[in-house]
Every structure is written in structure tokens, then in C-alpha cells.
Motif scaffolding. Structure first.
Motif, PDB file in Angstrom:
ATOM      1  N   ALA A  97      20.851  38.725  12.809  1.00 25.26           N
ATOM      2  CA  ALA A  97      21.989  37.809  12.723  1.00 25.26           C
ATOM      3  C   ALA A  97      21.544  36.427  12.271  1.00 25.26           C
ATOM      4  CB  ALA A  97      22.687  37.726  14.074  1.00 25.26           C
ATOM      5  N   ASP A  98      20.411  35.945  12.780  1.00 26.92           N
ATOM      6  CA  ASP A  98      19.916  34.616  12.406  1.00 26.92           C
ATOM      7  C   ASP A  98      19.589  34.561  10.918  1.00 26.92           C
ATOM      8  OD1 ASP A  98      20.170  33.781  15.005  1.00 26.92           O
ATOM      9  OD2 ASP A  98      18.045  34.030  15.503  1.00 26.92           O
ATOM     10  N   ILE A  99      18.951  35.611  10.408  1.00 29.74           N
ATOM     11  CA  ILE A  99      18.592  35.640   8.982  1.00 29.74           C
ATOM     12  C   ILE A  99      19.837  35.582   8.110  1.00 29.74           C
ATOM     13  CG2 ILE A  99      17.592  37.070   7.163  1.00 29.74           C
ATOM     14  CD1 ILE A  99      15.627  38.133   9.298  1.00 29.74           C
ATOM     15  N   GLN A 100      20.857  36.317   8.497  1.00 30.78           N
ATOM     16  CA  GLN A 100      22.083  36.333   7.700  1.00 30.78           C
ATOM     17  C   GLN A 100      22.891  35.055   7.892  1.00 30.78           C
ATOM     18  OE1 GLN A 100      23.666  40.638   7.068  1.00 30.78           O
ATOM     19  NE2 GLN A 100      22.878  40.608   9.184  1.00 30.78           N
ATOM     20  N   ASP A 101      22.782  34.433   9.059  1.00 29.20           N
ATOM     21  CA  ASP A 101      23.422  33.132   9.262  1.00 29.20           C
ATOM     22  C   ASP A 101      22.830  32.099   8.304  1.00 29.20           C
ATOM     23  OD1 ASP A 101      25.096  34.049  11.231  1.00 29.20           O
ATOM     24  OD2 ASP A 101      23.811  33.386  12.894  1.00 29.20           O
ATOM     25  N   LEU A 102      21.501  32.104   8.165  1.00 32.29           N
ATOM     26  CA  LEU A 102      20.846  31.150   7.281  1.00 32.29           C
ATOM     27  C   LEU A 102      21.260  31.353   5.829  1.00 32.29           C
ATOM     28  CD1 LEU A 102      17.224  31.094   8.781  1.00 32.29           C
ATOM     29  CD2 LEU A 102      18.955  29.308   8.931  1.00 32.29           C
ATOM     30  N   GLN A 103      21.559  32.594   5.473  1.00 37.61           N
ATOM     31  CA  GLN A 103      21.986  32.894   4.113  1.00 37.61           C
ATOM     32  C   GLN A 103      23.489  32.703   3.912  1.00 37.61           C
ATOM     33  OE1 GLN A 103      19.989  33.735   1.526  1.00 37.61           O
ATOM     34  NE2 GLN A 103      18.177  33.501   2.816  1.00 37.61           N
ATOM     35  N   GLY A 104      24.198  32.398   4.989  1.00 31.86           N
ATOM     36  CA  GLY A 104      25.628  32.206   4.889  1.00 31.86           C
ATOM     37  C   GLY A 104      26.388  33.469   4.538  1.00 31.86           C
ATOM     38  N   VAL A 105      25.902  34.615   5.040  1.00 31.87           N
ATOM     39  CA  VAL A 105      26.538  35.899   4.732  1.00 31.87           C
ATOM     40  C   VAL A 105      27.806  36.049   5.571  1.00 31.87           C
ATOM     41  CG1 VAL A 105      26.272  38.408   4.713  1.00 31.87           C
ATOM     42  CG2 VAL A 105      24.317  36.926   4.172  1.00 31.87           C
ATOM     43  N   PRO A 106      28.946  36.324   4.947  1.00 30.53           N
ATOM     44  CA  PRO A 106      30.183  36.532   5.720  1.00 30.53           C
ATOM     45  C   PRO A 106      30.044  37.728   6.664  1.00 30.53           C
ATOM     46  CG  PRO A 106      30.651  36.263   3.369  1.00 30.53           C
ATOM     47  CD  PRO A 106      29.170  36.427   3.496  1.00 30.53           C
ATOM     48  N   LEU A 107      30.786  37.698   7.756  1.00 30.69           N
ATOM     49  CA  LEU A 107      30.699  38.772   8.743  1.00 30.69           C
ATOM     50  C   LEU A 107      31.014  40.130   8.139  1.00 30.69           C
ATOM     51  CD1 LEU A 107      32.354  37.081  11.868  1.00 30.69           C
ATOM     52  CD2 LEU A 107      29.917  37.455  11.408  1.00 30.69           C
ATOM     53  N   ALA A 108      31.976  40.189   7.224  1.00 28.82           N
ATOM     54  CA  ALA A 108      32.366  41.468   6.629  1.00 28.82           C
ATOM     55  C   ALA A 108      31.303  42.022   5.690  1.00 28.82           C
ATOM     56  CB  ALA A 108      33.684  41.304   5.869  1.00 28.82           C
TER      57      ALA A 108
END
Length: 217
Positions: free
Chosen positions: A148-159
Motif C-alpha cells: 500500500a505504501d509503494i502504491q501511495d507514493l506512486q499515487g495509484v488510484p484505489l481501483a
């Protein structure tokens, strides 16, 4: 030195013989009374997003595999590291009795790393079944948090986020311990060999002063 010589020396040096036997019996007791460790192991499989929305972490076929490696490095315990492992390596095989590790399985060999699947090998070990399961749960929470942290840093939408599943879905916990029979046999043999070696080093008891005088007469 013949077997008869050993028996003769053992009788003469009976204190050494008794001490060796007592120590051997004590060692056997310690070996056979050792408690087993409990090993829990599961694979976390990374899956692409369920939607077609863009996700920079899954652009290419190898992106998920690379992401698995990043997660493994971010989760790995500092005392274990994130080394690639083979299928046969377990925490109990490394001598650990408590803790967990998250690693990316190595499909290559000892001298060549090759990662073919977006998979993480999660292992946990504890002194009881419950302790092993608690360690495994903690490891899985850290995997989810790191992902989750890695994808948060990349600004990946939840979907558009990478998903995970467990394989098997319900991890099993197995008791891991050596064979009591083999351990006992090895301990007995080692104890006897040490005792015989000590007796051989000491040699036959020399006659005392009275014995020498009596033989001279």
C-alpha cells in the motif's frame, strides 16, 4: 587396543566410566526432550488490477515481478535480509525458532538469481502453533502495508491497485523436529566414543607402591 583391553581399563578406571555413562544419559535426555518448532508457510501472489485503469507498476510483464522484489526488500527483517531463496530453504532449516521472513523465491540457483513469478515466500516460526500463526499474520500485515505504501507514493488510484491472494488460501502450520531415534543413537555413539577415547588416553591403572613391592617379593 582390543575390546578386552578397553573393558579392562574401563573396570580399572570405573569412576571415569561411570562419569562418561552419566553424561551420555544426560545428553540423551536433553536431546530427546527438546521441543519442536512450528513452521507456517504461505505464498503471496501479486495480481494485476481488476480494472483496466492505468497503473505504472504493472505496465510490463515483469513489472509485478519487480514490485514483488521491492516489497520483499522493504519488509525483510534486518537480521535476515532479502536474499533470494530456493524452494527448499526454511526458517527452521536455518536454525531459527521464532520470527518471520518475507523473500522473493529464486528460480535460478546458488550462483544465479532468476525471478519468474510475482510471488513472495512468507515463512513464520514459533515455539507453538499459535505463536507461528501470530508471526505469520504479522508478516502478512507488513506485506499489505508495504504494498500500500509503494502504491501511495506512486499515487495509484484505489481501483487500479495491485491485488494479492494467498496460496494456499488457508496456510497450514507444521511441527518441525528431528527424529528422536536418530538423535538418541547419535548421542549414545558420540558419548561412548568420547568415553573410550578418554579411557584410552588414561590407559591401564598403574600398580601402587604396595603392588610394586609385592611383585618384587
Amino acid at each position: 587396543m582390543t575390546a578386552w583391553d578397553v573393558l579392562t581399563i574401563a573396570a580399572q578406571r570405573w569412576l571415569v566410566t561411570v562419569l562418561g555413562l552419566v553424561l551420555t544419559v544426560g545428553a540423551v535426555f536433553l536431546v530427546t526432550s527438546a521441543q519442536p518448532s512450528y513452521l507456517a508457510q504461505v505464498r503471496v501472489v501479486l495480481l494485476p488490477p481488476a480494472t483496466a485503469q492505468p497503473n505504472g507498476l504493472t505496465d510490463t510483464a515483469g513489472s509485478l515481478i519487480s514490485l514483488a522484489g521491492v516489497v520483499a526488500k522493504s519488509v525483510a527483517d534486518s537480521d535476515v535480509g532479502a536474499e533470494a531463496v530456493s524452494e527448499s530453504v526454511t526458517l527452521t532449516g536455518e536454525g531459527r525458532r521464532e520470527g518471520y521472513t518475507v523473500r522473493q523465491p529464486n528460480a535460478g540457483g546458488q550462483w544465479q538469481y532468476r525471478f519468474d513469478e510475482p510471488v513472495l515466500d512468507v515463512q513464520a516460526v514459533g515455539s507453538t502453533d499459535r505463536a507461528a500463526r501470530q508471526q505469520l499474520d504479522a508478516a502478512l500485515r507488513r506485506v499489505d502495508s508495504a504494498l500500500a505504501d509503494i502504491q501511495d507514493l506512486q499515487g495509484v488510484p484505489l481501483a487500479s491497485r495491485v491485488r494479492t491472494i494467498l496460496n494456499p488460501e488457508a496456510p497450514q502450520v507444521d511441527a518441525v523436529g528431528g527424529s528422536d531415534t536418530r538423535a538418541m543413537a547419535a548421542t549414545v555413539v558420540a558419548g561412548l566414543l568420547v568415553t573410550v577415547s578418554v579411557l584410552g588416553y588414561l590407559g591401564p591403572r598403574r600398580p601402587g607402591r604396595r603392588g610394586v613391592l609385592a611383585s618384587q617379593r
